[in-house]
Write an enzyme that holds these catalytic residues in place. Structure first.
Site, short mmCIF file in Angstrom:
data_model
loop_
_atom_site.label_atom_id
_atom_site.label_comp_id
_atom_site.label_asym_id
_atom_site.label_seq_id
_atom_site.Cartn_x
_atom_site.Cartn_y
_atom_site.Cartn_z
CG ASP A 1 -2.18 -3.46 0.38
OD1 ASP A 1 -1.49 -4.43 0.71
OD2 ASP A 1 -1.96 -2.79 -0.66
CD GLN B 1 3.70 -5.08 -4.58
OE1 GLN B 1 2.77 -5.84 -4.34
NE2 GLN B 1 4.66 -4.87 -3.71
CE LYS C 1 2.00 -9.07 -1.30
NZ LYS C 1 2.16 -7.64 -1.63
N1 GUN Z 1 4.97 -2.70 -1.43
C1 GUN Z 1 5.68 -3.15 -0.37
N2 GUN Z 1 4.85 -3.65 0.58
C2 GUN Z 1 3.60 -3.50 0.10
C3 GUN Z 1 2.32 -3.82 0.62
O1 GUN Z 1 2.16 -4.35 1.72
N3 GUN Z 1 1.25 -3.50 -0.19
C4 GUN Z 1 1.39 -2.90 -1.40
N4 GUN Z 1 0.28 -2.62 -2.10
N5 GUN Z 1 2.58 -2.60 -1.90
C5 GUN Z 1 3.66 -2.89 -1.16
#
Ligand code: GUN
Length: 299
Positions: free
Chosen positions: A134, A111, A67
């Site tokens: 998200d 996360q 990211k």
């Molecule tokens: N952990 C695994 N996939 C995701 C996601 O798409 N967003 C977040 N915040 N945590 C994750």
């Protein structure tokens, strides 16, 4: 894909599946995001993504690295706040509140997963819905439910984008989603229904999953079980989308679909890595740009 050739009066059929890779899609479209990012920056609000990570988890760190890279590629700012594994509830909530209220931050998330001692907290509902890149906050899910979405959950959005880029129509198709989680299965079902697909969700308690997967047009697997789908699950001429990222014993990554087993028996299949994963990251940055634009319009 059945390729039909006529040569010297003979009909030749050759079986060849299409690999639905995301690289070309991202290479083709990223320019557009770079331009949007530049325009927002010129208008006085440079997109900035803030991530909170609690503790250390190698999968989470890899996701965050991807990211960060994509933010750098499009010219957005990125900041990671790392909190200790044993952070107190008070300090965790303080960090979320600070992130929500910092006017230089235009998109943010925590996360997941978070450590057990914090898992009673419904984190997704604590994120400022305007900055919820998200797309997990109930305000944004309700918009998706009402077919008027703004920030759409990243993996579902990425899958639909991938299908669209390969000109795979979903309207009127029978789609089986395996997995009912709030990150992929549930929002994906809403999104595909909004696009006029007929959607069935299978999950761990579904009896005879094969009776569903053999009789549909598109199978989307998001259950987090390495190589779960093999050719015994298949019907004819299907599209397979693999959301899984699993680590095998020898340290390699594989999906929920046994790629080598199915690849000659389907119309098309996404690879792992290089399929849905990068599309998810791309969608996150699209959401960051969208959130920044929305904030700017409201100023
Ligand atoms: N952990 C695994 N996939 C995701 C996601 O798409 N967003 C977040 N915040 N945590 C994750």
């Amino acid at each position: 894909m059945e390729i039909y050739r006529k040569s010297l009066g003979f009909k030749v059929f050759r079986s060849m599946s299409k690999i639905l890779s995301s690289k070309d899609i991202i290479d083709k479209n990223v320019k557009n995001l770079i331009e949007k990012c530049q325009n927002l920056t010129k208008s006085g609000l440079r997109p900035k993504l803030e991530v909170i990570l609690v503790g250390s988890n190698s999968a989470s760190e890899l996701y965050i690295k991807n990211k960060r890279r994509m933010c750098e590629l499009v010219g957005a700012q990125f900041n990671l706040t790392k909190l200790k594994e044993n952070v107190s509830q008070e300090d965790f909530l303080y960090a979320i509140n600070k992130m929500n209220n910092d006017s230089s931050i235009t998109g943010c998330f925590v996360q997941l997963p978070i450590p057990k001692h914090l898992s009673h907290i419904n984190v997704t509902q604590l994120i400022n819905p305007q900055k919820d890149v998200d797309g997990f906050h109930s305000e944004n899910i309700i918009k998706l439910y009402n077919n008027n979405p703004s920030l759409i959950s990243c993996t579902p959005k990425g899958i639909v984008n991938l299908l669209k880029n390969y000109k795979i129509e979903v309207e009127g198709k029978n789609v089986v989603i395996i997995g009912r989680g709030f990150i992929v299965g549930k929002p994906l079902a809403l999104l595909l229904q909004n696009l006029n697909a007929t959607v069935t969700i299978c999950h761990s308690k579904t009896k005879d999953i094969k009776s569903y997967t053999r009789n549909c047009d598109i199978i989307i697997c998001a259950i987090g079980k390495a190589n779960f789908i093999d050719k015994s699950f298949l019907g004819k001429n299907q599209i397979l989308i693999d959301v899984g990222i699993n680590k095998t014993k020898d340290g390699k990554f594989c999906g929920d679909i046994n790629f080598n087993d199915v690849k000659d028996h389907v119309q098309a299949v996404t690879p792992v890595p290089g399929g849905v994963g990068p599309m998810t990251v791309y969608s996150l940055i699209e959401n960051l740009i969208e959130a920044t634009d929305n904030i700017l319009q409201k100023r």
